[in-house]
Design a protein around this motif. Structure first.
Motif, PDB file in Angstrom:
ATOM      1  N   LEU A   1       0.830  -1.214   0.000  1.00  0.00           N
ATOM      2  CA  LEU A   1       0.000   0.000   0.000  1.00  0.00           C
ATOM      3  C   LEU A   1       0.862   1.260   0.000  1.00  0.00           C
ATOM      4  O   LEU A   1       0.569   2.230  -0.711  1.00  0.00           O
ATOM      5  CB  LEU A   1      -0.909   0.006   1.230  1.00  0.00           C
ATOM      6  CG  LEU A   1      -2.322  -0.553   1.084  1.00  0.00           C
ATOM      7  CD1 LEU A   1      -3.062  -0.420   2.403  1.00  0.00           C
ATOM      8  CD2 LEU A   1      -3.083   0.173  -0.016  1.00  0.00           C
ATOM      9  N   ALA A   2       1.922   1.247   0.813  1.00  0.00           N
ATOM     10  CA  ALA A   2       2.806   2.414   0.872  1.00  0.00           C
ATOM     11  C   ALA A   2       3.483   2.650  -0.469  1.00  0.00           C
ATOM     12  O   ALA A   2       3.538   3.796  -0.963  1.00  0.00           O
ATOM     13  CB  ALA A   2       3.846   2.218   1.972  1.00  0.00           C
ATOM     14  N   VAL A   3       4.001   1.592  -1.083  1.00  0.00           N
ATOM     15  CA  VAL A   3       4.670   1.731  -2.382  1.00  0.00           C
ATOM     16  C   VAL A   3       3.684   2.223  -3.437  1.00  0.00           C
ATOM     17  O   VAL A   3       3.986   3.130  -4.216  1.00  0.00           O
ATOM     18  CB  VAL A   3       5.292   0.380  -2.800  1.00  0.00           C
ATOM     19  CG1 VAL A   3       5.789   0.437  -4.243  1.00  0.00           C
ATOM     20  CG2 VAL A   3       6.441   0.010  -1.869  1.00  0.00           C
TER      21      VAL A   3
ATOM     22  N   VAL B   1       6.822   1.060 -10.758  1.00  0.00           N
ATOM     23  CA  VAL B   1       6.851   0.961  -9.297  1.00  0.00           C
ATOM     24  C   VAL B   1       5.441   0.804  -8.741  1.00  0.00           C
ATOM     25  O   VAL B   1       5.202   0.038  -7.795  1.00  0.00           O
ATOM     26  CB  VAL B   1       7.539   2.204  -8.698  1.00  0.00           C
ATOM     27  CG1 VAL B   1       7.512   2.135  -7.169  1.00  0.00           C
ATOM     28  CG2 VAL B   1       8.971   2.308  -9.193  1.00  0.00           C
ATOM     29  N   GLN B   2       4.490   1.492  -9.337  1.00  0.00           N
ATOM     30  CA  GLN B   2       3.098   1.365  -8.914  1.00  0.00           C
ATOM     31  C   GLN B   2       2.606  -0.076  -9.107  1.00  0.00           C
ATOM     32  O   GLN B   2       1.913  -0.631  -8.244  1.00  0.00           O
ATOM     33  CB  GLN B   2       2.236   2.337  -9.725  1.00  0.00           C
ATOM     34  CG  GLN B   2       0.868   2.598  -9.145  1.00  0.00           C
ATOM     35  CD  GLN B   2       0.052   3.529 -10.019  1.00  0.00           C
ATOM     36  OE1 GLN B   2       0.189   3.547 -11.242  1.00  0.00           O
ATOM     37  NE2 GLN B   2      -0.821   4.312  -9.405  1.00  0.00           N
ATOM     38  N   GLY B   3       2.976  -0.686 -10.221  1.00  0.00           N
ATOM     39  CA  GLY B   3       2.611  -2.079 -10.451  1.00  0.00           C
ATOM     40  C   GLY B   3       3.230  -3.013  -9.434  1.00  0.00           C
ATOM     41  O   GLY B   3       2.612  -4.002  -9.016  1.00  0.00           O
ATOM     42  N   ALA B   4       4.474  -2.713  -9.014  1.00  0.00           N
ATOM     43  CA  ALA B   4       5.124  -3.536  -7.982  1.00  0.00           C
ATOM     44  C   ALA B   4       4.356  -3.438  -6.666  1.00  0.00           C
ATOM     45  O   ALA B   4       4.139  -4.447  -5.974  1.00  0.00           O
ATOM     46  CB  ALA B   4       6.571  -3.084  -7.800  1.00  0.00           C
ATOM     47  N   GLY B   5       3.932  -2.235  -6.286  1.00  0.00           N
ATOM     48  CA  GLY B   5       3.132  -2.076  -5.068  1.00  0.00           C
ATOM     49  C   GLY B   5       1.805  -2.806  -5.167  1.00  0.00           C
ATOM     50  O   GLY B   5       1.357  -3.440  -4.205  1.00  0.00           O
ATOM     51  N   ALA B   6       1.182  -2.744  -6.345  1.00  0.00           N
ATOM     52  CA  ALA B   6      -0.081  -3.447  -6.550  1.00  0.00           C
ATOM     53  C   ALA B   6       0.097  -4.950  -6.398  1.00  0.00           C
ATOM     54  O   ALA B   6      -0.768  -5.641  -5.848  1.00  0.00           O
ATOM     55  CB  ALA B   6      -0.641  -3.120  -7.933  1.00  0.00           C
TER      56      ALA B   6
END
Length: 505
Positions: A91-93, A116-121
């Protein structure tokens, strides 16, 4: 870190579990929304940041490659270091990367932030379903919780198209990312209080670094090969090269897992007919479903002349019916008749809906030609998605619920990428062929487009029928009967195979 009422997972009081489920569903909704909300904003992003047409698709592709490639690794990390920790870190990423996306001033920066958003997802999605199965161990309650989770994902895809059009028109494309900030912060703060404390088994229990590199590289190469077909073609050097690389890396991963002392993924999980059959059926039907979602919106816009926002609103009846069926009926039907039988009925409805769409006319009417098929599709989706999740998680134990959840979500993402790439390519090729054979005014162009969409819906119906065949032949009734029993996961990972009947594996 967590509310004391949720520390015991499935033994927590109903209110605490309900709050935890709400946090998991809210985060999932945010992530699913982000997968589609960007689509309608792409023209505005291209104008503002000066994207070249060939590179614009990377706003979507960068997210999908990171998301699909990291799910399996993220799921295993959840088992090792704690699923709630991985969820909150994700969630933070995701939230910080959303801020970076909204502030992006160049194509390169936006593409990097989307990765990076995809990694957090991936971190969030990979462990969510595993956490739900840990919170809810009784069959009927687990069925309702999984139905709510499945509905959240299905509804988010449709709502994202509408929300993207509204935000882009009313404010700017930046706000499709900024809107994640308050939602992400609220979900993280609530998660700190209500999510169960899960310390995990520790990295020494399964820190297979080589296996992690192989599976992550293989999945990323595979997703890249699929999403690149729209630009390069199925027989292009990039598609064939990255496809071959994906096969080699994933084959090496399987060999590594068979020999590793502490494997990243127990191959015994895949030997369960219930789990392997559910994942295979899911890959096929999700390919059909995501292709349907993309193509029906294109038909409404390019043939019927709808605006992007109106086309997105046109999909809402499907989401509403999915919600009504999944939240109101699917859990009760699964307890009474078994997830397999519910799945069979759902897949039959999905295939029928896509077959209906194979007859769409050039001068079609929404009420006469689209709405009936959408309602049938919604009913099928409301039955199919929760049943698949129940079956796909049936071999999970407390020690590996994260990796099983990650596997299930990986199959979903690969199926979605395959469906969009395959059906979009087929539709475009058929339309180009029809246009070339006539080459007359604009009305013929609409006819050519419609011909392409018809072919794609026929193939989509075939994919759903293939999922039905898998459910009939691989998912045997004994497997569904055991899944219906709703047994609590065994404490010993080695006992997973013992909980699945011999006919299942």
């Amino acid at each position: 870190m967590t509310d004391s009422g949720t520390r015991q997972g499935g033994r927590a009081d109903p209110r605490s579990r309900g709050l935890a489920l709400a946090v998991l569903c809210a985060a999932t909704l945010m992530i699913i929304l982000d997968g589609t909300v960007v689509t309608v904003a792409l023209p505005s992003i291209q104008r503002d940041l000066g994207f070249a047409p060939a590179s614009l698709t990377w706003v979507l592709n960068a997210y999908m490659i990171a998301f699909g490639g990291l799910l399996l690794l993220a799921g295993r990390l959840g088992d090792l270091i704690g699923r709630s920790r991985v969820f909150l870190a994700g969630l933070a990423v995701f939230t910080l990367a959303s801020l970076a996306c909204g502030l992006a001033g160049s194509p390169e920066f936006l593409i990097a932030a989307r990765f990076v958003q995809g990694a957090g997802a991936a971190l969030v999605s990979a462990v969510s379903l595993g956490m739900i199965t840990g919170l809810y161990t009784e069959a009927r309650e687990r069925g309702r919780a999984i139905a709510a989770y499945s509905f959240t994902g299905a509804a988010g895809a449709s709502v994202g198209l509408v929300l993207g059009g509204i935000l882009t028109q009313a404010a700017s494309w930046h706000w499709i990312f900024f809107i994640n900030l308050p939602a992400g912060v609220a979900a993280a703060l609530a998660g700190l209080r209500v999510l169960p404390a899960e310390p995990g088994a520790g990295l020494r229990a399964g820190a297979d670094a080589l296996g992690a590199v192989l599976v992550t590289g293989g999945l990323m190469a595979g997703v890249y090969a699929l999403v690149g077909t729209a630009q390069h073609g199925w027989l292009s050097a990039p598609a064939l090269g990255f496809g071959a690389l994906a096969v080699l890396l994933l084959a090496a991963f399987v060999l590594r897992q068979a020999r590793a002392a502490r494997p990243l993924l127990r191959l015994g999980i895949l030997s369960s007919r219930t789990v392997s059959g559910a994942n295979l059926a899911q890959g096929l039907v999700i390919a059909a479903a995501f292709g349907f979602q993309v193509l029906i919106v294109l038909y409404m816009q390019r043939v019927l002349g709808y605006s992007p926002a109106a086309a997105g609103l046109g999909l809402l009846p499907t989401a509403v019916v999915i919600g009504m069926v999944s939240l109101g009926l699917s859990a009760r039907l699964a307890v009474r008749f078994g997830p397999r039988n519910v799945l069979l009925a759902g897949l039959l409805l999905v295939a029928a809906a896509l077959a209906l769409l194979a007859g769409i006319p050039v001068h079609g009417s929404y009420a006469a030609h689209l709405l009936p098929a959408m309602l049938v599709f919604g009913a099928g989706g409301g039955l199919t998605l929760p049943a698949l999740a129940m079956l796909g998680m049936s071999a999970a134990t407390p020690a590996d619920a994260g990796i099983v959840s990650g596997l299930f979500n990986t199959t979903q993402q690969v199926g979605a990428a395959l469906g969009v790439a395959l059906l979009s390519t087929l539709a475009a090729a058929r339309s180009a062929h029809l246009a070339a054979t006539t080459g007359r005014p604009a009305a013929v162009t609409a006819a050519a487009l419609t011909g392409g969409y018809r072919l794609a819906f026929v193939v989509g119906a075939g994919l759903a029928a293939g999922a039905l065949v898998v459910a009939l032949t691989v998912l045997r009734p004994a497997c569904a009967g055991r899944a219906r029993a709703g047994q609590a996961p065994a404490a010993d990972p080695r006992a997973a195979s013992e909980r699945v009947p011999a006919s299942c594996g």
